[in-house]
Scaffold this motif. Sequence first.
Motif, PDB file in Angstrom:
ATOM      1  N   CYS A  81      10.541  60.641  30.256  1.00  0.00           N
ATOM      2  CA  CYS A  81       9.418  60.137  31.044  1.00  0.00           C
ATOM      3  C   CYS A  81       8.120  60.696  30.479  1.00  0.00           C
ATOM      4  CB  CYS A  81       9.549  60.511  32.512  1.00  0.00           C
ATOM      5  SG  CYS A  81       8.069  60.018  33.433  1.00  0.00           S
ATOM      6  N   ALA A  83       5.088  59.641  31.834  1.00  0.00           N
ATOM      7  CA  ALA A  83       4.038  59.327  32.816  1.00  0.00           C
ATOM      8  C   ALA A  83       3.432  60.611  33.388  1.00  0.00           C
ATOM      9  CB  ALA A  83       4.599  58.424  33.904  1.00  0.00           C
ATOM     10  N   ALA A  85       3.084  62.603  36.149  1.00  0.00           N
ATOM     11  CA  ALA A  85       3.650  63.797  36.791  1.00  0.00           C
ATOM     12  C   ALA A  85       4.479  64.603  35.794  1.00  0.00           C
ATOM     13  CB  ALA A  85       4.489  63.411  38.000  1.00  0.00           C
ATOM     14  N   CYS A  86       4.995  63.944  34.789  1.00  0.00           N
ATOM     15  CA  CYS A  86       5.755  64.648  33.756  1.00  0.00           C
ATOM     16  C   CYS A  86       4.817  65.235  32.696  1.00  0.00           C
ATOM     17  CB  CYS A  86       6.818  63.722  33.160  1.00  0.00           C
ATOM     18  SG  CYS A  86       8.159  63.415  34.353  1.00  0.00           S
ATOM     19  N   CYS A 120       8.396  56.961  34.515  1.00  0.00           N
ATOM     20  CA  CYS A 120       8.798  57.427  35.855  1.00  0.00           C
ATOM     21  C   CYS A 120      10.225  57.056  36.248  1.00  0.00           C
ATOM     22  CB  CYS A 120       7.822  56.965  36.941  1.00  0.00           C
ATOM     23  SG  CYS A 120       8.069  57.913  38.466  1.00  0.00           S
ATOM     24  N   PHE A 121      10.983  58.092  36.534  1.00  0.00           N
ATOM     25  CA  PHE A 121      12.333  57.928  37.085  1.00  0.00           C
ATOM     26  C   PHE A 121      12.366  58.306  38.563  1.00  0.00           C
ATOM     27  CE2 PHE A 121      13.357  58.727  32.530  1.00  0.00           C
ATOM     28  CZ  PHE A 121      14.023  57.541  32.280  1.00  0.00           C
ATOM     29  N   ASN A 123      11.587  61.146  39.665  1.00  0.00           N
ATOM     30  CA  ASN A 123      12.024  62.542  39.733  1.00  0.00           C
ATOM     31  C   ASN A 123      10.828  63.455  39.477  1.00  0.00           C
ATOM     32  OD1 ASN A 123      13.922  64.505  40.167  1.00  0.00           O
ATOM     33  ND2 ASN A 123      14.818  64.429  38.113  1.00  0.00           N
ATOM     34  N   CYS A 124       9.695  63.052  40.017  1.00  0.00           N
ATOM     35  CA  CYS A 124       8.406  63.632  39.665  1.00  0.00           C
ATOM     36  C   CYS A 124       8.150  64.998  40.304  1.00  0.00           C
ATOM     37  CB  CYS A 124       7.290  62.682  40.060  1.00  0.00           C
ATOM     38  SG  CYS A 124       7.778  60.960  40.138  1.00  0.00           S
ATOM     39  N   ALA A 129      11.132  64.775  33.521  1.00  0.00           N
ATOM     40  CA  ALA A 129      12.374  64.060  33.768  1.00  0.00           C
ATOM     41  C   ALA A 129      12.798  63.288  32.524  1.00  0.00           C
ATOM     42  CB  ALA A 129      12.192  63.098  34.932  1.00  0.00           C
TER      43      ALA A 129
ATOM     44  N   SER B 186       3.815  56.344  38.889  1.00  0.00           N
ATOM     45  CA  SER B 186       4.262  57.681  38.543  1.00  0.00           C
ATOM     46  C   SER B 186       3.861  58.613  39.676  1.00  0.00           C
ATOM     47  CB  SER B 186       3.607  58.123  37.245  1.00  0.00           C
ATOM     48  OG  SER B 186       2.205  58.000  37.373  1.00  0.00           O
TER      49      SER B 186
HETATM   50  S1  FES Z   1       6.320  60.670  36.441  1.00  0.00           S
HETATM   51 FE1  FES Z   1       8.024  61.340  35.328  1.00  0.00          FE
HETATM   52  S2  FES Z   1       9.658  61.026  36.726  1.00  0.00           S
HETATM   53 FE2  FES Z   1       7.953  60.262  37.820  1.00  0.00          FE
END
Ligand code: FES
Lengths: 147, 514
Positions: A81, A83, A85-86, A120-121, A123-124, A129, B186
């Motif tokens: 991921c 995105a 949050a990662c 995004c999975f 799992n943020c 993730a 996200s």
């Molecule tokens: S941003 Fe990576 S799992 Fe949601």
Amino acid sequence: MTYPSWSIEEATRVLSALKNVQGPVLIALQAVQERFGYVHEDAVALIAETFNVSRADVHGVLTYYHDLRTSPAPARCIQICVAEACQAVGSRELVAAVEKKLGKKIDETHTDVEIKSAYCFGNCALSPAAMVNGELVGRATVEKVTA
Amino acid sequence: MSTIIYVPNDSAAISIGADQVAALIAQEAVKRSLDIEIIRNGTRGALWLETLVEVVTPQGRIAYGPVQPEDVSSLFDADFVHGGAHRLALGLTDQIAWFAGQDRVTYKRVGLIDPLSLKDYESHGGLVGLRKAITQSGSDIVAEVTASGLRGRGGAGFPAGIKWKTVLDAPADQKYVCCNADEGDSGTFADRILIEADPFTLIEGMAIAAVAVGATQGFVYLRSEYPTAIRRLRDAISIAQSAGLLGSSVLGSKHAFNLEVRVGAGSYVCGEETAMLESLEGKRGVIRSKPPLPAIAGLFGKPTIINNVLTLASVPAVIADGAAAYAARGTGRSLGTQVFQLAGNIARGGIIETAFGITLETLVNTFGGGTLSGKPLRAIQIGGPLGAYFNSSQLGVSMDYESLAAAGGMLGHGGVVLFDDSVDLAQQAKFAMEFCALESCGKCTPCRLGSTRGAETIEKIISGVDVPANKLLLLDLCEVMTDGSLCAMGGLTPLPVKSAMNNFPEDFTGGAKK
Ligand code: FES
Ligand SMILES: Cc1cc2nc3c(=O)[nH]c(=O)nc-3n(C[C@H](O)[C@H](O)[C@H](O)COP(=O)(O)O)c2cc1C
Ligand code: SF4
């Protein structure tokens, strides 16, 4: 992951289960990919014929969606991921480290192992993730995703 | 009687070892001849405590966490089966401040029950809303939803009751209810957790919507990135069918309602409702122009309710407990509760459901405990990839639709993502443009090409090339995207970009960050 090699008979059988689906093209492509790991070029004509739509329509759907692929699936697929949050906990560094360890670039096509970017999975809260051959990995590290 | 032990089967919990923990507990119990029964519940939402193991005692559920596989044998040594003291013991789960400070309405059952047990579901208040709805007229149900003030939780915040009324009033031989479970933002995972932990609530909410407007077929458009949620919802639907909750006669009433899961194919823009309809029809996920509204001519041209998972999952509580109870929570025109998601660089991430109007400060510090790294908090992105970046002097903002808009942001789907001081907001702004370029459906030039130009321009700013001129160019581009885009993909991408420029001007002065 291993898949059977492409066979028009088997594909016909897979599609026959979808005869009554309304708006079948995307589902048909997904079903073919689920069976063979990718969408073989001959599947386009087969789907067009089976559901009485134009080849251009099937092709248009095939090229639109990120999930659908036209080359055989790799033995191992590491989706990372990338995105926000990662990113906030080092996914950029994780990607670089995995690329370095495996000697491959993200989003290239390979038959043994592929590294792919994902967005995004869900799992943020336990990021970064990754998904390795369909299994979600939380608090991902180079060791965990290449194990 | 065997002792009941809960171990979550949520995919996030499993991603850090919940399955191993469950297996080891089972093995160890056999080895020690202890009579236990393991129930796999959904997560209670405190993902920072996963794997959160709970033991049922006469006093209530006692929590241990975060449990690693290697902790299991010491838990048995400490007699955790009877609530024994241990380094990981957290006391009664309900009394943990992080839970006690919440107001769970939509998430009332999440984590408390076995997600696929209809018996658990009913014993925790499930089906009360639907049982009531089948005795009411469509317009009474719609009036109740309208009076509750419930607004769409997918991002746009449109009043659910008004949308339902349009579908109710549209004459047609066929109507549909579609649930938007694309959850592409996200930093968000509340739809996923609800579906994994309490899928019958979504099914019940959709059935109430169907009964209200006279729809007989429903679809859940669920993203492919959520394989566990897909399996669980399909299992729940077949259980609901066998139990007569779905099918030709919903709970024995004259209403028929069937439900099917359709899986997405990795396209963010397919979360936009008209692109979702195109995708459900098996086509390229390109945005449709409105009008016609989907409520008038939606799926296959028929009147269609489209709502987010959380919107629909809030409906059973609204009908069961009445609109007034729901509307008593919240502030201004943001009524009821919001399921916030704390994510990114955060010490205590997870689900916080509270009434609207909590401050960002309370969410981030009191609940979230600040950053995971322990370094200073620098930026917070609220509302997904199209949401604004706030700086740490803006924590006083009230978390509701209007206040966030007034502060130059948006609530979106309720995701709150923290970044510590290693973040470079110019890089984040560039990512926003790149993401737009990647996901654009291609219909409008400002979105399709402007985003690529935008990313290039930000790269120039980062490299220190003609910084003042390129900043002006970037602002111009943002304006063209805002004004010239058909949907919020191109229309709102300028939000993260401009908020980053406004709230973190020091990151846009050229020259790579130290
Ligand atoms: S941003 Fe990576 S799992 Fe949601
Ligand atoms: C680019 C884009 C992506 C979107 N993604 C989602 C999504 O993943 N889930 C969702 O519920 N709504 C999403 N929306 C909002 C939907 O268009 C729509 O407003 C929503 O599904 C309506 O349901 P609600 O009123 O219950 O929120 C998105 C909108 C845009 C413009
Ligand atoms: S703004 Fe972008 S995603 Fe939205 S319709 Fe236009 S091109 Fe498509």
